[in-house]
Design a protein around this motif. Structure first.
Motif, PDB file in Angstrom:
ATOM      1  N   GLY A 105      95.691 -32.413  28.395  1.00  0.00           N
ATOM      2  CA  GLY A 105      95.424 -31.057  28.837  1.00  0.00           C
ATOM      3  C   GLY A 105      95.350 -30.930  30.339  1.00  0.00           C
ATOM      4  N   GLU A 106      95.404 -29.681  30.782  1.00  0.00           N
ATOM      5  CA  GLU A 106      95.437 -29.402  32.213  1.00  0.00           C
ATOM      6  C   GLU A 106      94.152 -29.820  32.930  1.00  0.00           C
ATOM      7  OE1 GLU A 106      96.347 -25.334  32.736  1.00  0.00           O
ATOM      8  OE2 GLU A 106      98.360 -25.463  31.889  1.00  0.00           O
ATOM      9  N   ASN A 107      93.028 -29.771  32.209  1.00  0.00           N
ATOM     10  CA  ASN A 107      91.764 -30.096  32.858  1.00  0.00           C
ATOM     11  C   ASN A 107      91.443 -31.586  32.829  1.00  0.00           C
ATOM     12  OD1 ASN A 107      91.164 -30.473  30.201  1.00  0.00           O
ATOM     13  ND2 ASN A 107      89.546 -28.939  30.082  1.00  0.00           N
ATOM     14  N   GLY A 108      92.351 -32.383  32.247  1.00  0.00           N
ATOM     15  CA  GLY A 108      92.147 -33.820  32.211  1.00  0.00           C
ATOM     16  C   GLY A 108      91.016 -34.255  31.317  1.00  0.00           C
ATOM     17  N   LYS A 109      90.598 -33.400  30.406  1.00  0.00           N
ATOM     18  CA  LYS A 109      89.484 -33.696  29.509  1.00  0.00           C
ATOM     19  C   LYS A 109      89.855 -34.807  28.538  1.00  0.00           C
ATOM     20  CE  LYS A 109      86.532 -31.538  26.019  1.00  0.00           C
ATOM     21  NZ  LYS A 109      86.269 -30.292  25.245  1.00  0.00           N
ATOM     22  N   SER A 110      88.933 -35.735  28.344  1.00  0.00           N
ATOM     23  CA  SER A 110      89.146 -36.809  27.388  1.00  0.00           C
ATOM     24  C   SER A 110      88.878 -36.289  25.982  1.00  0.00           C
ATOM     25  CB  SER A 110      88.215 -37.986  27.693  1.00  0.00           C
ATOM     26  OG  SER A 110      88.425 -39.033  26.775  1.00  0.00           O
ATOM     27  N   VAL A 111      89.852 -36.445  25.106  1.00  0.00           N
ATOM     28  CA  VAL A 111      89.710 -35.927  23.742  1.00  0.00           C
ATOM     29  C   VAL A 111      89.960 -37.048  22.746  1.00  0.00           C
ATOM     30  CG1 VAL A 111      90.382 -33.585  24.380  1.00  0.00           C
ATOM     31  CG2 VAL A 111      92.134 -35.216  23.683  1.00  0.00           C
ATOM     32  N   PRO A 112      89.367 -36.973  21.557  1.00  0.00           N
ATOM     33  CA  PRO A 112      89.562 -38.020  20.556  1.00  0.00           C
ATOM     34  C   PRO A 112      90.921 -37.890  19.882  1.00  0.00           C
ATOM     35  CG  PRO A 112      88.182 -36.299  19.668  1.00  0.00           C
ATOM     36  CD  PRO A 112      88.398 -35.953  21.119  1.00  0.00           C
ATOM     37  N   PRO A 113      91.476 -39.001  19.421  1.00  0.00           N
ATOM     38  CA  PRO A 113      92.718 -38.930  18.665  1.00  0.00           C
ATOM     39  C   PRO A 113      92.457 -38.240  17.332  1.00  0.00           C
ATOM     40  CG  PRO A 113      91.787 -41.123  18.497  1.00  0.00           C
ATOM     41  CD  PRO A 113      90.951 -40.373  19.495  1.00  0.00           C
ATOM     42  N   SER A 114      93.460 -37.568  16.786  1.00  0.00           N
ATOM     43  CA  SER A 114      93.237 -36.839  15.542  1.00  0.00           C
ATOM     44  C   SER A 114      94.532 -36.617  14.788  1.00  0.00           C
ATOM     45  CB  SER A 114      92.575 -35.488  15.831  1.00  0.00           C
ATOM     46  OG  SER A 114      92.246 -34.820  14.635  1.00  0.00           O
ATOM     47  N   MET A 115      94.437 -36.669  13.452  1.00  0.00           N
ATOM     48  CA  MET A 115      95.527 -36.278  12.563  1.00  0.00           C
ATOM     49  C   MET A 115      94.993 -35.208  11.616  1.00  0.00           C
ATOM     50  SD  MET A 115      97.336 -39.969  11.768  1.00  0.00           S
ATOM     51  CE  MET A 115      98.755 -39.247  10.919  1.00  0.00           C
ATOM     52  N   ILE A 116      95.843 -34.665  10.808  1.00  0.00           N
ATOM     53  CA  ILE A 116      95.487 -33.503   9.998  1.00  0.00           C
ATOM     54  C   ILE A 116      94.485 -33.812   8.881  1.00  0.00           C
ATOM     55  CG2 ILE A 116      97.423 -33.809   8.391  1.00  0.00           C
ATOM     56  CD1 ILE A 116      97.629 -30.725   8.301  1.00  0.00           C
ATOM     57  N   PHE A 117      94.470 -35.016   8.367  1.00  0.00           N
ATOM     58  CA  PHE A 117      93.819 -35.295   7.098  1.00  0.00           C
ATOM     59  C   PHE A 117      92.326 -34.963   7.053  1.00  0.00           C
ATOM     60  CE2 PHE A 117      97.207 -38.436   7.945  1.00  0.00           C
ATOM     61  CZ  PHE A 117      98.164 -37.899   7.091  1.00  0.00           C
ATOM     62  N   VAL A 118      91.564 -35.465   8.007  1.00  0.00           N
ATOM     63  CA  VAL A 118      90.113 -35.263   7.970  1.00  0.00           C
ATOM     64  C   VAL A 118      89.706 -33.852   8.414  1.00  0.00           C
ATOM     65  CG1 VAL A 118      87.877 -36.072   8.822  1.00  0.00           C
ATOM     66  CG2 VAL A 118      89.653 -37.717   8.171  1.00  0.00           C
ATOM     67  N   PRO A 119      90.220 -33.328   9.540  1.00  0.00           N
ATOM     68  CA  PRO A 119      89.833 -31.964   9.929  1.00  0.00           C
ATOM     69  C   PRO A 119      90.167 -30.919   8.863  1.00  0.00           C
ATOM     70  CG  PRO A 119      90.926 -33.071  11.745  1.00  0.00           C
ATOM     71  CD  PRO A 119      91.099 -33.948  10.558  1.00  0.00           C
ATOM     72  N   ALA A 120      91.367 -31.000   8.302  1.00  0.00           N
ATOM     73  CA  ALA A 120      91.774 -30.023   7.303  1.00  0.00           C
ATOM     74  C   ALA A 120      90.891 -30.095   6.068  1.00  0.00           C
ATOM     75  CB  ALA A 120      93.237 -30.245   6.909  1.00  0.00           C
ATOM     76  N   THR A 121      90.620 -31.303   5.604  1.00  0.00           N
ATOM     77  CA  THR A 121      89.773 -31.470   4.422  1.00  0.00           C
ATOM     78  C   THR A 121      88.354 -30.998   4.688  1.00  0.00           C
ATOM     79  OG1 THR A 121      91.118 -33.376   3.772  1.00  0.00           O
ATOM     80  CG2 THR A 121      89.003 -33.102   2.668  1.00  0.00           C
ATOM     81  N   ALA A 122      87.839 -31.297   5.873  1.00  0.00           N
ATOM     82  CA  ALA A 122      86.504 -30.819   6.234  1.00  0.00           C
ATOM     83  C   ALA A 122      86.446 -29.298   6.210  1.00  0.00           C
ATOM     84  CB  ALA A 122      86.117 -31.344   7.616  1.00  0.00           C
ATOM     85  N   GLY A 123      87.500 -28.651   6.711  1.00  0.00           N
ATOM     86  CA  GLY A 123      87.545 -27.195   6.698  1.00  0.00           C
ATOM     87  C   GLY A 123      87.525 -26.633   5.295  1.00  0.00           C
ATOM     88  N   LEU A 124      88.257 -27.262   4.385  1.00  0.00           N
ATOM     89  CA  LEU A 124      88.269 -26.816   2.991  1.00  0.00           C
ATOM     90  C   LEU A 124      86.911 -27.031   2.337  1.00  0.00           C
ATOM     91  CD1 LEU A 124      91.767 -28.149   1.863  1.00  0.00           C
ATOM     92  CD2 LEU A 124      91.152 -25.815   2.479  1.00  0.00           C
ATOM     93  N   ILE A 125      86.267 -28.140   2.658  1.00  0.00           N
ATOM     94  CA  ILE A 125      84.933 -28.403   2.098  1.00  0.00           C
ATOM     95  C   ILE A 125      83.932 -27.359   2.598  1.00  0.00           C
ATOM     96  CG2 ILE A 125      82.996 -30.021   2.064  1.00  0.00           C
ATOM     97  CD1 ILE A 125      85.074 -32.294   2.159  1.00  0.00           C
ATOM     98  N   LEU A 126      83.995 -27.030   3.876  1.00  0.00           N
ATOM     99  CA  LEU A 126      83.116 -25.988   4.417  1.00  0.00           C
ATOM    100  C   LEU A 126      83.286 -24.694   3.626  1.00  0.00           C
ATOM    101  CD1 LEU A 126      83.703 -26.467   8.249  1.00  0.00           C
ATOM    102  CD2 LEU A 126      81.526 -26.846   7.075  1.00  0.00           C
ATOM    103  N   ALA A 127      84.537 -24.306   3.401  1.00  0.00           N
ATOM    104  CA  ALA A 127      84.811 -23.061   2.689  1.00  0.00           C
ATOM    105  C   ALA A 127      84.311 -23.125   1.256  1.00  0.00           C
ATOM    106  CB  ALA A 127      86.305 -22.762   2.706  1.00  0.00           C
ATOM    107  N   ARG A 128      84.492 -24.261   0.616  1.00  0.00           N
ATOM    108  CA  ARG A 128      84.019 -24.417  -0.766  1.00  0.00           C
ATOM    109  C   ARG A 128      82.506 -24.222  -0.844  1.00  0.00           C
ATOM    110  NH1 ARG A 128      80.246 -26.947  -4.191  1.00  0.00           N
ATOM    111  NH2 ARG A 128      81.146 -27.006  -6.275  1.00  0.00           N
ATOM    112  N   GLU A 129      81.780 -24.817   0.089  1.00  0.00           N
ATOM    113  CA  GLU A 129      80.324 -24.681   0.093  1.00  0.00           C
ATOM    114  C   GLU A 129      79.920 -23.230   0.313  1.00  0.00           C
ATOM    115  OE1 GLU A 129      78.027 -27.132  -0.608  1.00  0.00           O
ATOM    116  OE2 GLU A 129      79.853 -28.185  -1.191  1.00  0.00           O
TER     117      GLU A 129
END
Length: 238
Positions: A201-225
């Motif tokens: 990113g433009e601000n040089g912020k350090s960000v964690p590596p990520s793929m779709i599997f865990v974030p997407a599933t977490a989002g679905l679990i949130l909605a289910r709850e």
């Protein structure tokens, strides 16, 4: 069959009517929150408010449901509203292009909602959302860290005091305890975090590596709850 006929078959007409009349606020519509909004819309939740100040970026294409090439540069709240309306034209969608923080929290009345979802990644914002929701007497659920993880089967739902193995949850436990806040429902993972941080990113912020599997599933679990808390059911098929 009508749009939500299969939902009604599963939970019943009375429960579906309650969802249709319910209002849910989702803070953060990125890798986690975008899937939460998607699932809420497809479950028939009638009113959804989305809070996010970000725009769609190329780096979002690998994991965010609203990220497509044609949407790059657009406000995420505008894109998610269009998507919800394409799923359910009758849904009411409020958009707030804002970075929610203690400094501007007074501008928003969380008591207007039946449920609040925290899918942001800033600790100060997460704490403010939870504290404000608790004071307003509104149910709230919060997502812990999903970056640097690959196994969605290790996601769990628990009270924040019962979490383990998640660095973000550890910080949140301590901060919430200092604020005398307890009994916060969270989605978290006990999977060990891969710490191959990169500068992005433009601000040089350090960000964690990520793929779709865990974030997407977490989002679905949130909605289910959220859905099954709203209709006061366990979700178990008998």
């Amino acid at each position: 069959m009508e749009t939500f006929s299969r939902v009604k078959m599963l939970i019943g007409d009375k429960a579906f009517d309650k969802l249709a009349k319910s209002s849910v606020a989702v803070f953060g519509v990125g890798g986690v929150g975008g899937y939460t909004v998607e699932a809420l819309a497809r479950s028939g939740v009638g009113k959804i408010a989305v809070f996010d100040s970000d725009t769609v970026a190329k780096s979002n294409l690998n994991r965010q449901i609203i990220a497509t090439v044609e949407n790059i540069g657009r406000a995420k709240v505008d894109v998610i509203k269009e998507r919800v309306k394409q799923i359910n034209p009758n849904a009411q969608v409020q958009t707030f292009n804002v970075f929610y923080l203690p400094e501007n929290a007074d501008e928003f009345d969380l008591s207007a909602y039946d449920y609040v979802v925290d899918a942001v990644d800033t600790v100060s914002a997460k704490l403010e959302i939870i504290e404000r929701a608790k004071k307003a007497g509104v149910k709230v659920i919060s997502c812990m860290g999903t970056g640097g993880k690959t196994d969605p089967t290790m996601l769990k739902v628990a009270n924040i005091e019962k979490t383990k193995g998640c660095p973000l949850a550890r910080v949140m436990r301590r901060e919430l305890k200092d604020r005398n806040i307890s009994n916060v429902k969270v989605v978290y993972s006990e999977e060990q975090t891969i710490k191959n941080n990169t500068v992005c990113g433009e601000n040089g912020k350090s960000v964690p590596p990520s793929m779709i599997f865990v974030p997407a599933t977490a989002g679905l679990i949130l909605a289910r709850e959220v859905v099954f808390d709203l209709i006061n059911q366990t979700g178990e098929i008998k």
